[in-house]
Design an enzyme around this catalytic site. Sequence first.
Site, mmCIF file in Angstrom:
data_model
loop_
_atom_site.group_PDB
_atom_site.id
_atom_site.type_symbol
_atom_site.label_atom_id
_atom_site.label_comp_id
_atom_site.label_asym_id
_atom_site.label_seq_id
_atom_site.Cartn_x
_atom_site.Cartn_y
_atom_site.Cartn_z
ATOM 1 N N TYR A 45 0.847 -1.203 0.000
ATOM 2 C CA TYR A 45 0.000 0.000 0.000
ATOM 3 C C TYR A 45 0.874 1.241 0.000
ATOM 4 C CZ TYR A 45 -5.016 -0.663 0.294
ATOM 5 O OH TYR A 45 -6.318 -0.877 -0.022
ATOM 6 N N GLU A 47 -0.672 4.852 -0.410
ATOM 7 C CA GLU A 47 -1.481 6.037 -0.734
ATOM 8 C C GLU A 47 -0.650 7.317 -0.606
ATOM 9 O OE1 GLU A 47 -4.125 3.813 1.265
ATOM 10 O OE2 GLU A 47 -5.947 4.864 0.576
ATOM 11 N N ASP A 190 -6.507 13.636 -25.554
ATOM 12 C CA ASP A 190 -6.503 12.226 -25.152
ATOM 13 C C ASP A 190 -5.800 11.464 -26.272
ATOM 14 O OD1 ASP A 190 -7.045 9.534 -24.848
ATOM 15 O OD2 ASP A 190 -9.018 9.869 -23.959
ATOM 16 N N THR A 216 -3.521 6.290 -22.321
ATOM 17 C CA THR A 216 -3.484 4.987 -21.667
ATOM 18 C C THR A 216 -2.141 4.368 -22.030
ATOM 19 O OG1 THR A 216 -4.718 4.073 -23.529
ATOM 20 C CG2 THR A 216 -5.962 4.568 -21.542
ATOM 21 N N LYS A 219 -1.893 0.440 -25.056
ATOM 22 C CA LYS A 219 -2.242 0.356 -26.480
ATOM 23 C C LYS A 219 -0.936 0.427 -27.283
ATOM 24 C CE LYS A 219 -6.931 2.208 -25.903
ATOM 25 N NZ LYS A 219 -7.107 2.976 -24.669
ATOM 26 N N ARG A 225 -1.781 -2.233 -18.355
ATOM 27 C CA ARG A 225 -3.006 -1.429 -18.389
ATOM 28 C C ARG A 225 -2.869 -0.289 -17.389
ATOM 29 N NH1 ARG A 225 -5.777 -4.532 -21.649
ATOM 30 N NH2 ARG A 225 -7.444 -3.033 -21.859
#
Length: 437
Positions: A45, A47, A190, A216, A219, A225
């Site tokens: 973790y 954060e 984008d 992203t 691709k 991802r």
Amino acid sequence: MADEIFQLIRKEEKRQAETLMLIPSENYASRAVRRALGSVLTNKYSEGYPGKRYYQGTSIIDEVEQLAIDRAKKLFGAPHANVQPLSGSPANLAILAAICKVGEPILSQHLFMGGHLSMGQQASVSSQYYRAHYYGLTKKGEIDWKQLEAQAKKIRPKIIFCGGTAFTKIFDFARFGRIADQAGAYFVADISHIGGLVAGGAHPTPKNEAHIMMTTTHKTLRGPRGAIIMVTKKGLKKDPQLADKIDRAVFPGLQGGAHNNNIAALAVALKEAGTKSFKKYVAQVVKNSQILAEELIKGGFVLIGSGSQNHLIWLDLNNRKIDGWTAAWALEAAGIIVNRQTIPFDRRSSYYPSGLRLGTPAVTSQGMGIKEMVIIAQKIKKVIARAKKIAPRDIGGLNKQKDQRARKKFKQEVWADPELITIKKEVKVFCQRFPLP
Ligand code: DSN
């Protein structure tokens, strides 16, 4: 015996190895990327951001994330990068949350004209929070600049988005930037589909025209991802707080703990994308797409945009008298994986649209070149001609019940068609010559 999931993974490996992956938004990540994804970093973790975490034990995670940030900034020439977004849709929502108040107007490419859900389309929560307006494409597959300019003047959007899921031309980022500046809007580029092409110099960058770039990472960029939001110099000039606003919108605004294994894999992919061989790869992606497009046109297909200037080919199947759904299932039965897509001014629905979307990023990663594109075009032509022949007449008819019955029958029986089975076998042999990473 292996766990069921491992058996399924083996099956998927086999499926990927034996079929032609032509979905333009998919690719094959390298072994190094996949090794980082499957690493112990998933146990942690963290954060917060490097140097400011809400958990102990994050010193190594800080180094990993900082490396990913630095590589993203360098590769895309942006002064600020956030590498935590889980994917493109949450990244776009974070951008919206950072810039707009609820109810403010935004402007984006319409979903049915190749836009993306996350930019204010009806089915997305983004349309509930923001007043979405759209621009479209012309019949030739160009941005409808007149409509975009008129909308921008009329509605004074807070954001103008460019990009989406289907566009076959080079984006004129300068023109988008001018229109946004005149309207006082933020220009968000984008570049999810073309992220790898931009990184490798096969498509111009919007870094000087946009205030924010979002891509992203799975691709054309060929990573895990995820997504990266980048604030440009122009963005920081418009709002010196923009980078902080983006970071706060991602965490704690929308997300919790960062996916550290993903971020590590992204750092690996960003390093790969900075190499000479990646430059060569993306140049070949575009060349392959142009050739595949030309061969399909020679084969009698109609292409939105009359060709391809990037990685993506957009077929209008109306002249073949078959819809995208039927063609896509027949192609899958023959080992060719594409996806169906609405075309500009489509008379059909998005589930049973008139078009198909294909792309060359994955097959180029396999090492395929021009010769192979010619063969692929021939196979697509053969399959679609066969699909037309064997598809029940009621498909696409006015009687909804008959249409649904016919589609169900087709989807079950298409796998047993001898001609498609023969092509599937040929595709398997063809793919075996190009092993996956
Ligand atoms: N689903 C992606 C695509 O295929 O283009 C966009 O998010």
